[in-house]
Design a protein around this motif. Structure first.
Motif, PDB file in Angstrom:
ATOM      1  N   PHE A 104      43.502  29.176  33.318  1.00 16.98           N
ATOM      2  CA  PHE A 104      43.874  30.746  33.701  1.00 16.98           C
ATOM      3  C   PHE A 104      43.531  30.919  35.147  1.00 16.98           C
ATOM      4  O   PHE A 104      42.808  30.350  35.648  1.00 16.98           O
ATOM      5  N   ASP A 105      44.640  31.590  35.753  1.00 19.08           N
ATOM      6  CA  ASP A 105      44.512  31.864  37.366  1.00 19.08           C
ATOM      7  C   ASP A 105      44.771  33.297  37.266  1.00 19.08           C
ATOM      8  O   ASP A 105      45.145  33.567  38.758  1.00 19.08           O
ATOM      9  N   GLU A 106      44.462  34.493  36.689  1.00 19.43           N
ATOM     10  CA  GLU A 106      44.594  35.764  36.776  1.00 19.43           C
ATOM     11  C   GLU A 106      45.990  36.114  36.719  1.00 19.43           C
ATOM     12  O   GLU A 106      46.416  37.410  36.267  1.00 19.43           O
ATOM     13  N   ALA A 153      35.375  34.947  28.868  1.00 24.51           N
ATOM     14  CA  ALA A 153      34.655  34.446  30.214  1.00 24.51           C
ATOM     15  C   ALA A 153      35.659  34.419  31.560  1.00 24.51           C
ATOM     16  O   ALA A 153      35.132  34.652  32.353  1.00 24.51           O
ATOM     17  N   TRP A 154      36.850  34.358  31.331  1.00 25.81           N
ATOM     18  CA  TRP A 154      37.719  34.224  32.377  1.00 25.81           C
ATOM     19  C   TRP A 154      38.165  35.795  33.036  1.00 25.81           C
ATOM     20  O   TRP A 154      38.666  36.012  33.806  1.00 25.81           O
ATOM     21  N   GLY A 155      37.833  36.635  31.893  1.00 27.30           N
ATOM     22  CA  GLY A 155      38.123  37.892  32.039  1.00 27.30           C
ATOM     23  C   GLY A 155      39.701  38.520  32.162  1.00 27.30           C
ATOM     24  O   GLY A 155      40.225  39.395  32.759  1.00 27.30           O
ATOM     25  N   ALA A 156      40.484  38.001  31.275  1.00 29.27           N
ATOM     26  CA  ALA A 156      41.622  38.016  30.900  1.00 29.27           C
ATOM     27  C   ALA A 156      41.975  39.347  30.191  1.00 29.27           C
ATOM     28  O   ALA A 156      41.091  39.756  29.407  1.00 29.27           O
ATOM     29  N   ALA A 163      39.037  41.496  28.275  1.00 28.99           N
ATOM     30  CA  ALA A 163      38.321  40.790  27.209  1.00 28.99           C
ATOM     31  C   ALA A 163      36.934  40.519  28.115  1.00 28.99           C
ATOM     32  O   ALA A 163      36.816  39.721  29.342  1.00 28.99           O
ATOM     33  N   MET A 164      35.791  40.807  27.618  1.00 27.16           N
ATOM     34  CA  MET A 164      34.422  40.326  28.034  1.00 27.16           C
ATOM     35  C   MET A 164      33.844  39.445  27.355  1.00 27.16           C
ATOM     36  O   MET A 164      33.498  39.708  26.143  1.00 27.16           O
ATOM     37  N   ASP A 165      33.123  38.352  27.681  1.00 28.25           N
ATOM     38  CA  ASP A 165      31.924  37.999  26.869  1.00 28.25           C
ATOM     39  C   ASP A 165      30.562  38.312  27.567  1.00 28.25           C
ATOM     40  O   ASP A 165      30.516  39.473  27.980  1.00 28.25           O
ATOM     41  N   LEU A 198      29.576  31.629  38.506  1.00 25.30           N
ATOM     42  CA  LEU A 198      28.890  30.060  38.738  1.00 25.30           C
ATOM     43  C   LEU A 198      29.178  29.390  37.365  1.00 25.30           C
ATOM     44  O   LEU A 198      28.446  30.111  36.529  1.00 25.30           O
ATOM     45  N   GLY A 199      29.623  28.391  37.382  1.00 19.45           N
ATOM     46  CA  GLY A 199      29.667  27.526  36.097  1.00 19.45           C
ATOM     47  C   GLY A 199      30.602  27.836  35.102  1.00 19.45           C
ATOM     48  O   GLY A 199      30.688  27.455  34.066  1.00 19.45           O
ATOM     49  N   THR A 200      31.558  28.831  35.478  1.00 14.75           N
ATOM     50  CA  THR A 200      32.658  29.227  34.630  1.00 14.75           C
ATOM     51  C   THR A 200      33.940  28.571  35.179  1.00 14.75           C
ATOM     52  O   THR A 200      34.579  28.992  36.143  1.00 14.75           O
TER      53      THR A 200
END
Length: 584
Positions: free
Chosen positions: A506-508, A469-472, A381-383, A438-440
C-alpha cells in the motif's frame, strides 16, 4: 467577473446548488455573500474581547476592528482565487480565538502597535509550514484530520450552550436567551432541511433576522444609541507597529500558528469533499495553497494592526446549509468585508447582534464539524493503532475541556497550550500517529494452507487487518477482500494448483494484493472474449472440463469487476501469481 484559475476535475454531488466553479445569478450571489460576510463579522467579538482585556480605548478598538476586517477580506479573497496563492475554495476567515490572550498581553504592554508583531510572527509561521504540509501526507491521514475537526466542533459546544441559554456564574438558564436561540436555530434548521432551492440560500440570514427580531421584542437588543452616534464612513487610524516582544511569546505564537493550520487543512478537505462525489483523499496542493493564503494575508495586514485570522467554521457550516460552495461567493464576501472596514456604523451594528443569536449559529457549526470529523475518521479502515490514536486524543482533549484545574500545575508558559482541548488533541493525535506507524511495514506477506478449514478467514483477516494498519479506505478494503476470496476460489477451481501465500502492499494511492500459487499461471478469459463464450443451454450437456472453463470465465469477469486491474504471472522457478490492483 474575473476568470479564476481552474479547479481539479470533480464529479458534482447532486445536492449542491452551486459548485466551486459555478457562477450564481447576481441576486443569489449577493444573498449568499451577505450571509457569509455577516457570519464572519459576527466573530469580531473576539477582537472586542481582546481590546477590553487590554484596556484599549474606543478609537484604538475601532481601528483594530477595521484592520482585522481588511485582513479577513484579503485572506478570504486569496483562498477563493486559488492557483498558487490559495486553496480555490469558499473559505472565509475570522479572528483567531486562540490568539486572544497573547494579543491582549501585547496590546496592553505596547499599545495598538503591539498587535503587528504578533500577526507578523503568526503569518511567517504559517508560510513556513505551508510547503512542508504538501510533503507530509503521512502526518495527516484522515483519522488525524478528522480528530482535529471533531475536536474543533466539540470545543465550540460549551461557549455555544452558554451563549444560547444565557448561563450565568450560578449555572442558571435565562429563559429569554433560550427562546431567542431556539427561534434562531429552529429557523435555520427548518429552512435548511425542509426549505426549497431558494429558501435554503436564506437559512442563516433568516435565522439571524428572526433571532434579532425576538431579541428586540423581548428588550434584549442593546447599544442602539452608540450605533446612532457612529459615522457612516471613516478612514481607520493606523497605529505605528511596535517590534518588541518576549522570545518565549514568539515561540508560543508560532506554535499556535502551526497548530491552527491543522484547522485550515481540515477545512480545505471538508470543502473539497463537499464538491466531489467521488472524494478519496486530501488534495495536498490545495491544502498548501490554503495555508499560504492564511500566511500571506496576515503578513500583508500585520503591519496595519490586523488581528491574526483563521478559517471560520461557521461559514463552512453555512456553505453546507445553503448547498453552495462557489468560489465567486468568496470573492464577493471579501469585497463586502473590505467595504465594511470603512463603515463604522455597519461594523458596530454587527457587533450588536445578541449573544444568544451567535450561540445558535455556534451550535449549528459545532454539530456540523463533529459529524464531519466522524465521517473522515470512519472513511478509513482502522486497527487497534488507529483506535488508540483517535480515542486517546479525543479523551485527552475532552479531559482538558471538562477539568480545567488539571493544567494549573503546568509551567505558566505552557498553560495556554495545555488548557486548550483542541490543541492538546491535535498535538497528541499527530504524535500517536507517528508513534504507531513505527513497525508498520507497507508490505506484508502471510503463508496459506490450501487444506486449512480457516482458509477464507485467513485471507479475509489478512486483507482487512493490513488495510486497517495501513489506513486504507474502508470501501476499497472491503472490495479487495471480496476480490481476493474470488481469486482464491478461481485458483482452487482451476485444478492442479495450490495456494502458497498472500502478499499485500500500500502507498496511499494504490492497494495491491497478490495470491501466490503452485502450478501454471491462471488462464483468465479477457472481458472482450466473453462474447464468444458458449451458450448457457450448451453447458447443460458439457463435460466437467467445459464446466470448469466456464466457471473460470465467470471468476475472471467478477475479478475484473471488483479490481481495477487483474494480472497473472508465471513464476518460472517460483510460484505463479494472481495480482489484483485497486486504485485508492
Amino acid at each position: 467577473m474575473p476568470r479564476l484559475p481552474p479547479s481539479p476535475v470533480r464529479r458534482r454531488p447532486p445536492e449542491l446548488l452551486f459548485a466551486a466553479d459555478d457562477r450564481p445569478p447576481r441576486f443569489a450571489l449577493l444573498v449568499l455573500a451577505g450571509q457569509h460576510a455577516a457570519t464572519a463579522m459576527a466573530f469580531i467579538t473576539y477582537v472586542l474581547a481582546t481590546a477590553q482585556i487590554a484596556g484599549l480605548d474606543r478609537q484604538g478598538t475601532q481601528s483594530m476592528v477595521a484592520m482585522t476586517l481588511l485582513g479577513m477580506a484579503l485572506c478570504t479573497a486569496l483562498q477563493a482565487w486559488g492557483g498558487r496563492t490559495g486553496s480555490g475554495a469558499l473559505l472565509v476567515h475570522m479572528p483567531n480565538p486562540f490568539m486572544i490572550t497573547l494579543v491582549a498581553a501585547l496590546v496592553a504592554a505596547h499599545g495598538p502597535g503591539g498587535i503587528a508583531v504578533a500577526t507578523l510572527v503568526y503569518g511567517a509561521a504559517a508560510l513556513a509550514v505551508g510547503p512542508l504540509v504538501t510533503r507530509m501526507r503521512a502526518l495527516f491521514p484522515p483519522a488525524v484530520v478528522g480528530t482535529v475537526i471533531c475536536m474543533g466542533g466539540l470545543g465550540l459546544v460549551e461557549s455555544a450552550v452558554r451563549h444560547s441559554l444565557g448561563v450565568d456564574a450560578q449555572w442558571r438558564i435565562n429563559p429569554v436567551s433560550a427562546a431567542i436561540a431556539a427561534s434562531t436555530l429552529g429557523c435555520i434548521i427548518a429552512l435548511s432541511v425542509w426549505g426549497g432551492r431558494r429558501t435554503r440560500l436564506l437559512g442563516l440570514m433568516a435565522g439571524i433576522a428572526i433571532g434579532v427580531a425576538v431579541a428586540a421584542l423581548t428588550g434584549q437588543l442593546e447599544g442602539l444609541d452608540a450605533l446612532r452616534s457612529a459615522p457612516v464612513l471613516a478612514l481607520p487610524s493606523v497605529a505605528a507597529p511596535v517590534f518588541r516582544i518576549d522570545p518565549a511569546m514568539v515561540v508560543a505564537i508560532a506554535l499556535i500558528a502551526v497548530l491552527s493550520q491543522l484547522d485550515t487543512l481540515g477545512s480545505v478537505i471538508i470543502l473539497d469533499k463537499m464538491d466531489d462525489a467521488d472524494w478519496k483523499r486530501a488534495n495536498m496542493q490545495a491544502v498548501g495553497g490554503g495555508i499560504k493564503a492564511n500566511g500571506l494575508g496576515d503578513l500583508a495586514c500585520g503591519l496595519l494592526g490586523s488581528f491574526p485570522s483563521c478559517v471560520c467554521s461557521a461559514n463552512i457550516a453555512l456553505a453546507h446549509a445553503t448547498h453552495s460552495t462557489a468560489r465567486v461567493i468568496g470573492l464577493a464576501t471579501a469585497a463586502m468585508l473590505a467595504l465594511v472596514a470603512f463603515m463604522p456604523q455597519a461594523t458596530l451594528g454587527l457587533t450588536l447582534i445578541p449573544t444568544p443569536v451567535l450561540g445558535a449559529v455556534e451550535l449549528y457549526a459545532a454539530g456540523f464539524l463533529i459529524v464531519s470529523g466522524m465521517e473522515l475518521i470512519a472513511s478509513r479502515a482502522m486497527d487497534s493503532r488507529g483506535i488508540f490514536a483517535v480515542g486517546l486524543s479525543i479523551s485527552a482533549g475532552l479531559a482538558t475541556m471538562l477539568m480545567p484545574p488539571l493544567v494549573q500545575a503546568a509551567p505558566e508558559g505552557l498553560r495556554f497550550l495545555l488548557g486548550s482541548g483542541f490543541l492538546v488533541a491535535g498535538l497528541l493525535v499527530i504524535a500517536l500517529n507517528l508513534l504507531f506507524r513505527l513497525g508498520t511495514a507497507q508490505r506484508a506477506e502471510q503463508r496459506l494452507d490450501m487444506a486449512s478449514s480457516t482458509l477464507h478467514a485467513d485471507i479475509t483477516g489478512f486483507v482487512e487487518g493490513r488495510g486497517g494498519a495501513w489506513g486504507a479506505r474502508r470501501a476499497v478494503v472491503q472490495r479487495a477482500a471480496l476480490a481476493t476470496l474470488e481469486g482464491a476460489e478461481a485458483i482452487a477451481a482451476a485444478g492442479g494448483r495450490s495456494l502458497v501465500a498472500i502478499r499485500g502492499s500500500f502507498d496511499e494511492f494504490n492497494l495491491d494484493i497478490e495470491l501466490l500459487h503452485s502450478g501454471p499461471a491462471l488462464a483468465l478469459t479477457s472481458a472482450a472474449a466473453h462474447g464468444t463464450a458458449a451458450p448457457h443451454a450448451s453447458l447443460l450437456d458439457a463435460d466437467d472440463a467445459a464446466l470448469d472453463a466456464a466457471l473460470l470465465n465467470v471468476s475472471g469477469l467478477l475479478l475484473r469487476h471488483l479490481a481495477d486491474r487483474v494480472e497473472v504471472a508465471d513464476g518460472g522457478a517460483g510460484p505463479a501469481a494472481l495480482r489484483l490492483h485497486f486504485e485508492h
